[in-house]
Design an enzyme around this catalytic site. Structure first.
Site, short mmCIF file in Angstrom:
data_model
loop_
_atom_site.label_atom_id
_atom_site.label_comp_id
_atom_site.label_asym_id
_atom_site.label_seq_id
_atom_site.Cartn_x
_atom_site.Cartn_y
_atom_site.Cartn_z
N THR A 456 46.46 66.84 -15.42
CA THR A 456 47.33 66.00 -16.25
C THR A 456 46.50 65.13 -17.18
O THR A 456 45.36 64.76 -16.87
CB THR A 456 48.19 65.09 -15.36
OG1 THR A 456 48.88 64.14 -16.16
CG2 THR A 456 47.35 64.34 -14.34
N TYR A 499 48.78 58.52 -8.26
CA TYR A 499 48.98 59.84 -8.85
C TYR A 499 47.79 60.25 -9.72
O TYR A 499 47.28 61.37 -9.61
CB TYR A 499 50.26 59.84 -9.70
CG TYR A 499 50.44 61.09 -10.52
CD1 TYR A 499 50.77 62.30 -9.92
CD2 TYR A 499 50.28 61.06 -11.91
CE1 TYR A 499 50.93 63.45 -10.68
CE2 TYR A 499 50.45 62.21 -12.67
CZ TYR A 499 50.76 63.40 -12.06
OH TYR A 499 50.91 64.54 -12.81
#
Length: 679
Positions: A456, A499
């Site tokens: 990501t 995350y």
């Protein structure tokens, strides 16, 4: 005089459990008022109207015991049909100071049952007498040769309960033992019993399981030989998800519902909290901690979610789809996509299968709606696309799935920043430990297949150092080069949020396994994807989320001022990138690539809302909230490195792609109910 029962009716509810022979087990400790309310709220969501709960004779003798049950039993009875299970000897009354010991005076148990009926008999019709007497944790039969004392104690209590107008359930054998039941018959207990209870945990403790028909047949034969015909109930059946096998929990549940018995109680509603000891001791056996329909924190497992969405019918539908879609044991040479039932995986699988390739989707189906993708793929491609419903945290399931793969795309992840903040351990276990499970399974192969890992852009942190200018509808890069090319892979990693840490750690593990072990693997640091089959939420798929909310007439919440910029990438272009990476792994091995729409598809949230307003004919209601920690004001991918290596480029322009998504949503009716949208 016997109190008249006052309790809710148990007729089935729409979307609920059908014939009404199903209940749930949940034990409560004194003082757990808030947890009682939470469990009752959960049962309401499921349409469950029966609850079996522990009524501890030992806890009653605590100073606060009577007051606790004076609150608990009326509170439960207002919403569910209560089955109290009266068990556990007060240590002060026992032959040894422990709740599993027989009482010194066996008639004390019947006296307590009489007291209980006097005080709370209006709250229940049925009464279960003890729990698992052939289990040493519940009844120390070493102190009671041949269960002589137990038979006398329970027989007297059952006789008196019947005299008081109550129907009785015998114990709950664990393991089921027809010989023990025959002994109870010879000692006269069964003459006072209306239902005999069975307990079993197939696949958790019963490793050799003959099935409910065989188990119940043995019990019926023992009862017939004694000349008794009470009802048969299952008052505990469950499956521990300690190894994250939630599909197996679902199968055990469905098998129990098919058992030839009059009533079934599922054990239990909520996982045991990890800070508490189980009956056998503090974390002596991890299986005890994962038997619920929801986690200890209240998060629904797969079975709970499906029951809440559509009752047993929904569970059976998915079970049939999963059974039909399991890969053949001898199968090999397929593309394995972890997290493959999701938005990206389903689109990749569709493209590969359309070209005649075999695909296996490895997914735990935790995300609502993804099972519909399985049905869609099955309808389009039949056996070319198969599903393995399993969890990336289960390393043995991962090993089995990898064994026959010729190439792998790793998409399985916990994807929400907010969820990672609320439960960082879960985030770590899925994103980092799950990736390690996959890497180790690949490393164990003599010739590891190529791997593309979806990382990501969040690994770059907030990018607060980038010089920006604030324009009317967007933030713009002050550096002309950044504006023309975007953020390159040379940007240092700066991990924000659990995350970001877990995905960044997994990202680095993949690169290091390529470097140290020679795995043919590369990393995609993905920007924002959108397109058909996306179920947008506030933490993933914000373009779809905005559009779905606008179509449904619901408000959209934006964190920040809406001028933040992202380079959105249509799913068709993303699918092309993954396929090129797999086909060119010799050139891409050990490298990382930023994958997004690039500067040509850089849009702000406000600008996307304008496009949506033009498509829908009305301007969505927008609410603004404070910025979230670590939010990027500006992120645009520099995709030049991947383009140079493969010739790839984003071909679908943002306005065109949003229009396509709008058309798909309106044509397919895929506008799920939402309460609020945010990004």
């Amino acid at each position: 005089m016997t109190d008249a029962p006052a309790r809710p009716q148990t007729a089935s509810t729409p979307g609920g459990f059908g014939p009404g022979n199903f209940g749930v087990v949940e034990w409560f400790r004194p003082g757990e008022h808030e947890r009682v309310e939470a469990v009752l709220a959960g049962l309401r969501r499921l349409g469950v109207t029966r609850l079996r709960t522990n009524l501890s004779w030992a806890d009653w003798h605590r100073p606060d015991g009577p007051a606790w049950y004076d609150w608990l039993l009326p509170r439960l009875a207002r919403e569910v049909e209560v089955l109290p299970c009266v068990t556990y000897t007060p240590p002060s009354l026992a032959v040894a100071p422990k709740p599993s010991a027989p009482p010194r005076r066996l008639r004390d148990y019947a006296d307590f049952v009489d007291l209980l009926i006097d005080r709370h008999g209006r709250h229940f019709d049925w009464l279960q007498l003890w729990n698992e007497p052939n289990n040493l944790n519940d009844w120390d039969w070493q102190m009671d040769a041949g269960w002589q004392g137990f038979a006398e104690m329970v027989g007297a209590a059952a006789h008196w309960a019947r005299r008081r107008g109550k129907r009785t359930v015998l114990a709950g054998m664990c393991p089921t033992d027809p010989a023990w039941l025959a002994a109870m018959g010879r000692r006269g207990v069964l003459a006072h019993i209306d239902a005999v209870a069975l307990h079993a945990f197939p696949g958790t403790w019963e490793s050799e399981w003959s099935g409910w028909p065989a188990v119940t047949a043995g019990v019926r034969a023992a009862l017939d030989a004694q000349g008794h015909a009470p009802e048969l109930w299952i008052t505990e059946v469950g499956y521990s998800t300690w190894r994250h096998d939630q599909m197996a929990q679902m199968r055990v549940f469905l098998d129990a519902l098919e058992a030839p018995v009059e009533r079934v109680y599922w054990y239990g509603y909520q996982d045991l909290h990890p800070a508490l000891p189980s009956q056998e001791g503090f974390h002596f056996d991890e299986r005890h901690y994962h038997l619920g329909l929801v986690t200890a924190e209240g998060a629904p497992k797969l079975l709970h979610r499906l029951l809440a969405e559509g009752g047993v019918g929904r569970v059976r539908s998915l079970a049939r789809a999963a059974a039909a879609a399991r890969p053949a044991p001898e199968g090999g040479g397929y593309t394995l996509i972890t997290g493959g039932a999701g938005f990206v995986g389903a689109n990749i699988a569709d493209a590969l299968a359309a070209d005649g390739e075999r695909v296996v989707l490895f997914d735990n189906l935790s995300r609502p709606g993804v099972e519909d993708n399985l049905r869609w793929l099955d309808h389009r491609h039949g056996p070319r696309v198969r599903a393995e419903v399993a969890d990336i945290r289960d390393r043995f399931a991962v090993q089995a799935a990898v064994a026959g793969a010729r190439r792998v795309i790793h998409l399985a992840a916990q994807v929400a920043v907010t969820t990672s903040v609320a439960d960082p351990r879960h985030d770590f276990d899925v994103n980092l430990a799950g990736t390690l499970n996959l890497l180790e399974a690949l490393r164990a192969r003599p010739a590891p297949p190529p791997l593309v890992f979806a990382s990501t852009n969040k690994v770059y942190g907030a990018l607060a150092h980038l010089p920006l200018t604030a324009e009317a509808t967007r933030y713009a890069a002050a550096d002309p080069r950044l504006g023309a090319q975007g953020v390159s892979e040379d940007q240092p990693i700066e991990l924000h949020s659990p995350y970001g840490c877990s995905k960044g750690g997994a990202d680095q593990y993949v690169l290091d396994y390529a470097r140290i072990y020679g795995l043919p693997a590369c990393v995609f640091r993905m920007s924002c994807l959108y397109g058909p089959r996306q179920f947008g939420t506030e933490d993933q798929g914000w373009v779809a989320h905005f559009l779905i909310s606008a179509l449904a007439g619901r408000a959209i919440t934006i964190f920040g001022d809406g001028r933040q910029v992202r380079d959105i990438l249509h799913i068709d272009d993303a699918v092309a990138a993954y396929r090129l990476a797999l086909d060119n792994m010799a050139e891409l091995r050990g490298r990382v690539f930023n994958i997004g729409g690039g500067p040509a598809n850089a849009v702000s949230l406000l600008e996307v809302l304008e496009v949506i307003a033009g498509l829908t004919g009305r301007r969505p209601e927008v609410r603004f909230r404070d910025w979230r920690p670590g939010d990027q004001l500006y992120y645009v991918s520099d995709t030049g490195r991947f383009a140079a290596a493969t010739g790839w480029r984003a071909r679908v322009a943002a306005p065109e792609g949003i229009g396509r998504l709008h058309d798909w949503l309106t044509a397919s009716g895929e506008v799920p109910p939402l309460t609020e949208a945010s990004a």
